[in-house]
Design a protein around this motif. Structure first.
Motif, short mmCIF file in Angstrom:
data_model
loop_
_atom_site.label_atom_id
_atom_site.label_comp_id
_atom_site.label_asym_id
_atom_site.label_seq_id
_atom_site.Cartn_x
_atom_site.Cartn_y
_atom_site.Cartn_z
N SER A 89 0.90 -1.38 0.15
CA SER A 89 -0.01 -0.12 0.08
C SER A 89 0.87 1.26 -0.02
N LEU A 91 1.00 5.58 0.78
CA LEU A 91 0.21 6.79 1.39
C LEU A 91 0.19 7.73 0.48
N SER A 100 -4.98 9.07 2.35
CA SER A 100 -5.22 7.73 2.24
C SER A 100 -6.09 7.44 3.61
N PRO A 102 -6.36 4.27 5.71
CA PRO A 102 -5.97 3.00 6.09
C PRO A 102 -6.98 2.12 6.86
N ASN A 105 -9.67 0.84 3.57
CA ASN A 105 -8.92 1.37 2.52
C ASN A 105 -9.73 1.05 1.27
N GLU A 107 -9.23 2.48 -1.51
CA GLU A 107 -8.30 2.42 -2.80
C GLU A 107 -8.62 3.52 -3.64
N ASN A 133 1.19 6.12 9.69
CA ASN A 133 0.46 4.87 9.39
C ASN A 133 0.12 4.85 7.85
N GLY A 134 0.43 3.66 6.94
CA GLY A 134 0.02 3.38 5.68
C GLY A 134 0.85 3.28 4.84
N THR A 136 3.40 1.24 3.80
CA THR A 136 4.13 0.07 3.68
C THR A 136 4.90 -0.25 2.19
N SER A 470 1.40 -0.20 9.20
CA SER A 470 -0.31 -0.03 8.92
C SER A 470 -0.97 -0.80 9.78
N SER A 472 -3.68 -1.86 8.85
CA SER A 472 -4.28 -2.70 7.94
C SER A 472 -5.58 -2.97 7.75
N ASP A 473 -6.48 -2.03 7.05
CA ASP A 473 -7.82 -2.11 6.74
C ASP A 473 -8.60 -2.93 7.97
#
Length: 700
Positions: A89, A91, A100, A102, A105, A107, A133-134, A136, A470, A472-473
């Protein structure tokens, strides 16, 4: 903040317009640094490059795909699903303000601003935590324009007409962009307004491109303003505001494609169900204060920001118990940041600085249905992160960098009830469950370090290690909950270790860069399709992603330049969690096929500039067909395709410029990569055929 300068590496940006690579300030560090001092791979898209690309089309996701090695091909839709950076992902930021989402997400964050108000785009590749964060896979920072003229009032008006060259009927669109800027005493300002309407998108055979999320029949608006006040030679205050809206108002109902037979999605005249898809009105407000040369030479950067998003997705028919549903992601951020930068030594042989400070962010995200039903409950995140980073220039040629950031995150969720879902045959695939809410706490200490040696221009090597973090959604996990307590749901954060080794080689007017990388994580967030439920689930298994990128720029003559790049990426998961046996390929949503780009620019006379640009997407086939004789979702075979764009600009008067762009010059008949690997009939749409963009720009 004062920009570092290094005039040793003077280059030409494009066709005789000079720039010094060492003077470009990039977002690779919290303290602005010059490109020559970055010990990792960075792509900087300049204002000149953006202007050239916009003569073809203004879709920023397509521009990024053509200009950034390691970024997956664009989707030609309002969504950037699958447009990962180095397989992870990315940012998205505007002047450092995160766009973003996160926590959920969707997208859709790349299309957050019109490229006409961008000074440049900084792309830092590989996991990083310097902005939080976000990131990665890296970060993309849209740097907005600042006033250039010293007059009280100056401006620029741009008018464009667009349409299909394969079937002009109903395809014509238009665009109007007005810019005003100026400086008065200690004040400077710039304001911009953009209104764009696209016609129907047609494929290479002149047929309607499937309307699901298409950028055809889309109305886009961007309002931008930036006001600055130079308190004195050492202090500046600046306020920026950006509003972006881009919604599809189609006159067609979707007709699903038939993937097995190669029949693309299309449309029939009618009124689509639900409300218009796309960003309904995203806003960014950013207040910045900068002060140089405080006590001991320390500088201060303090900023506050507010960001809100409302992104509308397509209607899901027959999926929700109680009727069809259309969801939207609602996201709001409020943040405060404080950073000091202090010199540690200013000696020629040992020149070092220390940057330190803290970030505070409150992020509230949810994904309800438009009719009010709760699909993803509201998630309230409070994120506090102190950081410190030091950079040294030793003996003028050895660059050493190291940093640490501590993430402290709490996500609060109230009690909620999941929606009952049905599958394709109408039976229940996921029952409704009452889930007890609570707090999810995360703490992570993240490190980065890098070294670069600039002694020999022909070989300037660098190595870096960086970590990304992150959450992670979480929203995806919450909406698909199979248990009655969020504490029982696997919402553990993703921590990525990224290693990169590369070098830059410069000889006269030639620049070549080669970098290889590997990133690992004990937990992944791969979207796996379950054919039994027709749903995508998150796979939380160890992952390893690796690849390499090569890029070349060469100014052959003062009026002729060429460039080229190649990107290769691969990734696997350790589904058995053995700790080292990466036995399953990551799917197309994460791993893009190899990509080749190239361009040739020529200026036969000072008033005329022409350019050809090439992007080739290679094939990728890693998976077997299922029992039904088709590939699972996200695992489809990608067949190669090749696209060539043409653009030209001619200065008919000192302040008047005519432009012509042709997208898909040779009218390639193809399916974009996302349409192929996604394996969803509604998104199995062909790419645009040859199309034109004619414009005029007047400065005054």
């Amino acid at each position: 903040m004062a920009q570092q300068k290094n005039t040793a590496n003077h280059k030409k940006d494009t066709l005789g317009e000079p720039r010094a690579l060492g003077e470009i300030v990039v977002s690779a560090s919290r303290k602005p640094v010059t490109l020559d001092n970055v010990p990792s791979s960075v792509t900087v898209i300049t204002r000149k490059t953006l202007e050239n690309d916009m003569t073809v089309n203004t879709d920023v996701t397509d521009i990024l795909a053509r200009e950034v090695p390691g970024l997956a091909p664009g989707t030609q839709t309002n969504s950037n699903v699958g447009q990962s950076l180095r397989g992870r992902s990315v940012l998205i930021m505007i002047d450092g303000v995160p766009q973003s989402t996160p926590l959920r997400n969707g997208e859709v964050d790349m299309r957050s601003i019109d490229p006409s108000v961008l000074e440049r785009v900084d792309v830092l590749k590989g996991a990083t935590a310097i902005y939080g964060n976000g990131a990665t896979g890296g970060l993309i920072n849209y740097i907005t324009v600042t006033p250039k003229e010293d007059k009280i009032l100056s401006g620029k008006t741009m008018i464009n007409a667009t349409g299909s060259l394969t079937s002009i009927k109903n395809s014509v669109g238009g665009r109007l962009n007005q810019v005003l800027q100026g400086k008065y005493k200690k004040f400077d300002y710039i304001v911009s307004g953009v209104a764009e309407q696209t016609g129907e998108f047609k494929d290479a055979k002149g047929k309607l491109v499937g309307p699901n999320y298409s950028l055809g029949e889309t109305d886009s608006y961007n309002a931008f303003a930036k006001v600055g006040y130079q308190v004195n030679s050492r202090q500046r205050i600046q306020l920026m505001y950006n509003y972006y809206r881009s919604q599809q108002n189609s006159h067609y109902n979707l007709v699903n494609g038939d993937i097995a037979k190669g029949i693309p999605a299309s449309g029939v005249l009618g009124t689509p169900a639900g409300v218009a898809t796309g960003p309904r009105g995203n806003q960014t407000l950013h207040l910045l204060y900068q002060a140089d040369s405080l006590i001991g030479g320390t500088s201060l950067t303090a900023d506050a920001y507010y960001e809100s998003r409302d992104d509308i997705f397509y209607v899901s028919f027959g999926r929700f118990e109680g009727g069809d549903g259309q969801s939207h992601t609602i996201d709001k951020k409020k943040g405060l940041r404080l950073m000091f930068n202090s010199p540690l030594s200013n000696k020629t042989a040992f020149n070092g600085t220390l940057s330190y400070g803290a970030d505070l962010l409150n992020n509230v995200t949810s994904q309800p249905l438009v009719d009010g039903r709760i699909w993803v409950p509201e998630m309230n995140m409070l994120n506090y992160a102190p950081f410190a980073e030091t950079q040294w220039s030793l003996w003028q040629n050895l660059i050493v960098k190291a940093g640490v950031r501590v993430e402290r995150v709490r996500v609060s969720v109230d009690d909620y009830t999941t929606l009952q879902l049905t599958n394709a045959n109408g039976t229940t695939s996921a029952p409704s469950i009452a889930v007890k809410g609570g707090d999810l706490d995360y703490t992570a200490t993240l490190f980065n370090a890098g070294i670069r040696y600039n002694r020999l221009p022909a070989f300037m090597p660098y190595f870096s290690f960086s970590q990304g973090f992150s959450v992670s959604d979480i929203g995806l996990a919450l909406r698909d909950a199979k248990v009655n307590d969020i504490k029982k749901i696997n919402t553990e954060a993703v921590l990525v270790n990224n290693y990169e080794l590369g070098f830059v080689s410069e000889y006269k007017k030639l620049r070549f860069e080669l970098s290889g990388f590997i990133s690992t994580s004990k937990l992944g967030a791969d979207m796996i399709f379950d054919p039994n439920t027709d749903l995508f689930n998150v796979s939380r298994t160890p992952e390893r992603v690796y690849g390499f990128e090569a890029s070349l720029q060469y100014q052959v003559l003062h009026n002729l330049d060429i460039s080229a790049s190649y990107s290769y990426l691969e990734g696997k998961a350790d589904t058995a969690k053995t700790g080292g046996s990466y036995n399953v390929y990551l799917n197309g949503r994460r791993i893009a096929p190899p990509k080749v780009t190239g361009s040739i620019g020529y200026r036969p006379v000072p008033e005329l500039e022409v350019r050809l640009q090439y992007m080739g997407v290679n094939g990728r086939n890693r998976f077997e067909k299922n029992a039904k004789g088709v590939y699972n979702g996200n695992e489809g075979k990608v067949s190669a395709y090749n696209l060539v764009n043409f653009n030209a600009s001619y200065k008919v008067a000192p302040r008047t410029l005519l432009t012509l762009g042709i997208d898909n010059l040779f009218n390639e008949d193809y399916f974009p990569a996302r349409a192929q690997w996604f394996m969803q009939p509604g998104f199995y749409s062909k790419g645009k055929g040859a199309s034109f963009n004619i414009g005029i720009a007047v400065n005054y």
